[in-house]
Design a protein around this motif. Structure first.
Motif, PDB file in Angstrom:
ATOM      1  N   ALA A  64     147.369  74.469 110.105  1.00  0.00           N
ATOM      2  CA  ALA A  64     146.183  73.632 110.301  1.00  0.00           C
ATOM      3  C   ALA A  64     144.944  74.492 110.528  1.00  0.00           C
ATOM      4  O   ALA A  64     143.849  74.166 110.049  1.00  0.00           O
ATOM      5  N   GLU A  65     145.096  75.587 111.250  1.00  0.00           N
ATOM      6  CA  GLU A  65     143.961  76.480 111.482  1.00  0.00           C
ATOM      7  C   GLU A  65     143.482  77.115 110.183  1.00  0.00           C
ATOM      8  O   GLU A  65     142.276  77.324 109.993  1.00  0.00           O
ATOM      9  N   GLU A  66     144.413  77.420 109.272  1.00  0.00           N
ATOM     10  CA  GLU A  66     144.021  77.935 107.964  1.00  0.00           C
ATOM     11  C   GLU A  66     143.185  76.908 107.207  1.00  0.00           C
ATOM     12  O   GLU A  66     142.191  77.251 106.545  1.00  0.00           O
ATOM     13  N   MET A  67     143.581  75.629 107.314  1.00  0.00           N
ATOM     14  CA  MET A  67     142.824  74.578 106.629  1.00  0.00           C
ATOM     15  C   MET A  67     141.442  74.407 107.231  1.00  0.00           C
ATOM     16  O   MET A  67     140.469  74.147 106.513  1.00  0.00           O
ATOM     17  N   VAL A  68     141.343  74.547 108.538  1.00  0.00           N
ATOM     18  CA  VAL A  68     140.026  74.475 109.184  1.00  0.00           C
ATOM     19  C   VAL A  68     139.124  75.579 108.634  1.00  0.00           C
ATOM     20  O   VAL A  68     137.949  75.345 108.322  1.00  0.00           O
ATOM     21  N   GLU A  69     139.657  76.784 108.490  1.00  0.00           N
ATOM     22  CA  GLU A  69     138.868  77.892 107.935  1.00  0.00           C
ATOM     23  C   GLU A  69     138.418  77.585 106.512  1.00  0.00           C
ATOM     24  O   GLU A  69     137.282  77.894 106.131  1.00  0.00           O
ATOM     25  N   GLU A  70     139.304  76.985 105.721  1.00  0.00           N
ATOM     26  CA  GLU A  70     138.941  76.637 104.349  1.00  0.00           C
ATOM     27  C   GLU A  70     137.811  75.606 104.323  1.00  0.00           C
ATOM     28  O   GLU A  70     136.852  75.737 103.550  1.00  0.00           O
ATOM     29  N   ILE A  71     137.927  74.579 105.158  1.00  0.00           N
ATOM     30  CA  ILE A  71     136.903  73.528 105.170  1.00  0.00           C
ATOM     31  C   ILE A  71     135.583  74.085 105.674  1.00  0.00           C
ATOM     32  O   ILE A  71     134.507  73.766 105.143  1.00  0.00           O
ATOM     33  N   GLU A  72     135.632  74.926 106.696  1.00  0.00           N
ATOM     34  CA  GLU A  72     134.403  75.544 107.196  1.00  0.00           C
ATOM     35  C   GLU A  72     133.749  76.406 106.121  1.00  0.00           C
ATOM     36  O   GLU A  72     132.522  76.444 106.005  1.00  0.00           O
ATOM     37  N   SER A  73     134.566  77.090 105.316  1.00  0.00           N
ATOM     38  CA  SER A  73     134.000  77.913 104.238  1.00  0.00           C
ATOM     39  C   SER A  73     133.327  77.035 103.190  1.00  0.00           C
ATOM     40  O   SER A  73     132.320  77.428 102.584  1.00  0.00           O
ATOM     41  N   LEU A  74     133.872  75.837 102.970  1.00  0.00           N
ATOM     42  CA  LEU A  74     133.250  74.916 102.011  1.00  0.00           C
ATOM     43  C   LEU A  74     131.905  74.403 102.504  1.00  0.00           C
ATOM     44  O   LEU A  74     131.017  74.112 101.700  1.00  0.00           O
ATOM     45  N   THR A  75     131.753  74.257 103.819  1.00  0.00           N
ATOM     46  CA  THR A  75     130.452  73.820 104.344  1.00  0.00           C
ATOM     47  C   THR A  75     129.384  74.868 104.078  1.00  0.00           C
ATOM     48  O   THR A  75     128.194  74.547 103.992  1.00  0.00           O
ATOM     49  N   GLN A  76     129.813  76.131 103.945  1.00  0.00           N
ATOM     50  CA  GLN A  76     128.868  77.215 103.665  1.00  0.00           C
ATOM     51  C   GLN A  76     128.712  77.463 102.169  1.00  0.00           C
ATOM     52  O   GLN A  76     127.748  78.082 101.744  1.00  0.00           O
ATOM     53  N   GLN A  77     129.690  76.980 101.376  1.00  0.00           N
ATOM     54  CA  GLN A  77     129.642  77.146  99.922  1.00  0.00           C
ATOM     55  C   GLN A  77     129.917  75.797  99.252  1.00  0.00           C
ATOM     56  O   GLN A  77     130.959  75.597  98.627  1.00  0.00           O
ATOM     57  N   PRO A  78     128.999  74.846  99.374  1.00  0.00           N
ATOM     58  CA  PRO A  78     129.236  73.485  98.874  1.00  0.00           C
ATOM     59  C   PRO A  78     129.323  73.396  97.351  1.00  0.00           C
ATOM     60  O   PRO A  78     129.810  72.388  96.823  1.00  0.00           O
ATOM     61  N   ASP A  79     128.891  74.421  96.658  1.00  0.00           N
ATOM     62  CA  ASP A  79     128.909  74.389  95.190  1.00  0.00           C
ATOM     63  C   ASP A  79     130.106  75.136  94.599  1.00  0.00           C
ATOM     64  O   ASP A  79     130.094  75.513  93.425  1.00  0.00           O
ATOM     65  N   ARG A  80     131.142  75.336  95.393  1.00  0.00           N
ATOM     66  CA  ARG A  80     132.323  76.032  94.895  1.00  0.00           C
ATOM     67  C   ARG A  80     132.909  75.271  93.708  1.00  0.00           C
ATOM     68  O   ARG A  80     133.044  74.044  93.762  1.00  0.00           O
ATOM     69  N   PRO A  81     133.261  75.933  92.610  1.00  0.00           N
ATOM     70  CA  PRO A  81     133.799  75.249  91.420  1.00  0.00           C
ATOM     71  C   PRO A  81     135.045  74.436  91.748  1.00  0.00           C
ATOM     72  O   PRO A  81     135.850  74.834  92.596  1.00  0.00           O
ATOM     73  N   ILE A  82     135.202  73.315  91.063  1.00  0.00           N
ATOM     74  CA  ILE A  82     136.299  72.404  91.353  1.00  0.00           C
ATOM     75  C   ILE A  82     137.651  73.079  91.173  1.00  0.00           C
ATOM     76  O   ILE A  82     138.602  72.809  91.923  1.00  0.00           O
ATOM     77  N   GLU A  83     137.776  73.987  90.207  1.00  0.00           N
ATOM     78  CA  GLU A  83     139.066  74.648  89.984  1.00  0.00           C
ATOM     79  C   GLU A  83     139.455  75.534  91.166  1.00  0.00           C
ATOM     80  O   GLU A  83     140.635  75.811  91.382  1.00  0.00           O
ATOM     81  N   LYS A  84     138.465  75.985  91.946  1.00  0.00           N
ATOM     82  CA  LYS A  84     138.742  76.757  93.146  1.00  0.00           C
ATOM     83  C   LYS A  84     139.090  75.839  94.316  1.00  0.00           C
ATOM     84  O   LYS A  84     139.931  76.171  95.148  1.00  0.00           O
ATOM     85  N   VAL A  85     138.452  74.680  94.357  1.00  0.00           N
ATOM     86  CA  VAL A  85     138.688  73.742  95.452  1.00  0.00           C
ATOM     87  C   VAL A  85     140.115  73.207  95.423  1.00  0.00           C
ATOM     88  O   VAL A  85     140.791  73.107  96.450  1.00  0.00           O
TER      89      VAL A  85
END
Length: 219
Positions: A64-85
């Protein structure tokens, strides 16, 4: 892109103020604090307790902590390509809501297969049609069209050959998973939106891949 709670409407990632992991008596949840028009709010993503016969679906605190890190990274990179998401654990487990309407068929196929395979949110071991629609922004008829295709079945076969909760699996782990599933053609078919005959074919293919002989798992 939004964060998807067990109940209620998803919330834009841009509204998140903080995220924490709570682990009480083996029940893991991600606690999210965010802003709404009415002010501050708190909601949770709850993961179902691991069943003794299905340990590969367990979500640990560390996971769960790994997922929190992933979501937090998305808040800083909102334009990440869908294939990466759709490669992220947070997507596969069911924590995110993304718009697949602009994705290619290949991306949507991979996204659906991973979402159904790894789904761990809530009490059910599979996403409902309503949940899939919320996570993907696709209607059910489009989802059915994608899951009916051979490309989708190939994605499921690849997952069955190679992956349990993002880790490579051994032949014995695969054997134990099939033996413990119970009424596999029906239950796994419901999870992956496949008919019973298709499930039996895929499981036999995976058994051949692992060079093992399975006991009768059919209906």
């Amino acid at each position: 892109m939004k964060i998807a709670f067990n109940s209620g409407n998803p919330v834009d990632l841009s509204a998140i103020e903080s995220m924490d992991v709570s682990d009480t008596d083996g029940n893991v949840k991600i606690v999210v604090r965010y802003q709404t028009r009415k002010g501050a709010n708190v909601n949770c993503i709850n993961f179902r307790r691991a069943l003794s016969l299905d340990p590969y679906r367990a979500v640990s605190r560390e996971f769960a902590e790994e997922m929190v890190e992933e979501i937090e990274s998305l808040t800083q990179q909102p334009d990440r390509p869908i294939e990466k998401v759709i490669d992220l654990k947070a997507w596969c487990i069911g924590c995110l809501s993304v718009d697949l309407n602009t994705a290619t068929d290949t991306q949507a196929t991979l996204a659906l297969a991973r979402l159904c395979w790894h789904w761990s949110i809530g009490r059910n071991n599979h996403p409902s049609e309503k949940q899939l629609e919320k996570r993907t922004k696709l209607d059910t008829s489009t989802i059915n069209r994608i899951t009916d295709k051979d490309n989708y079945k190939r994605c499921v076969k690849d997952l069955m050959h190679n992956c349990f909760l993002f880790e490579p699996q051994t032949a014995e782990e695969f054997r134990a998973w099939v033996a413990g599933y119970g009424n596999m053609p029906t239950r796994f078919g419901k999870r992956m939106r496949l008919c019973e005959d298709e499930v039996e074919m895929l499981v036999k293919s995976a058994a051949n891949y692992h060079r093992i002989v399975l006991p009768d798992f059919s209906r």
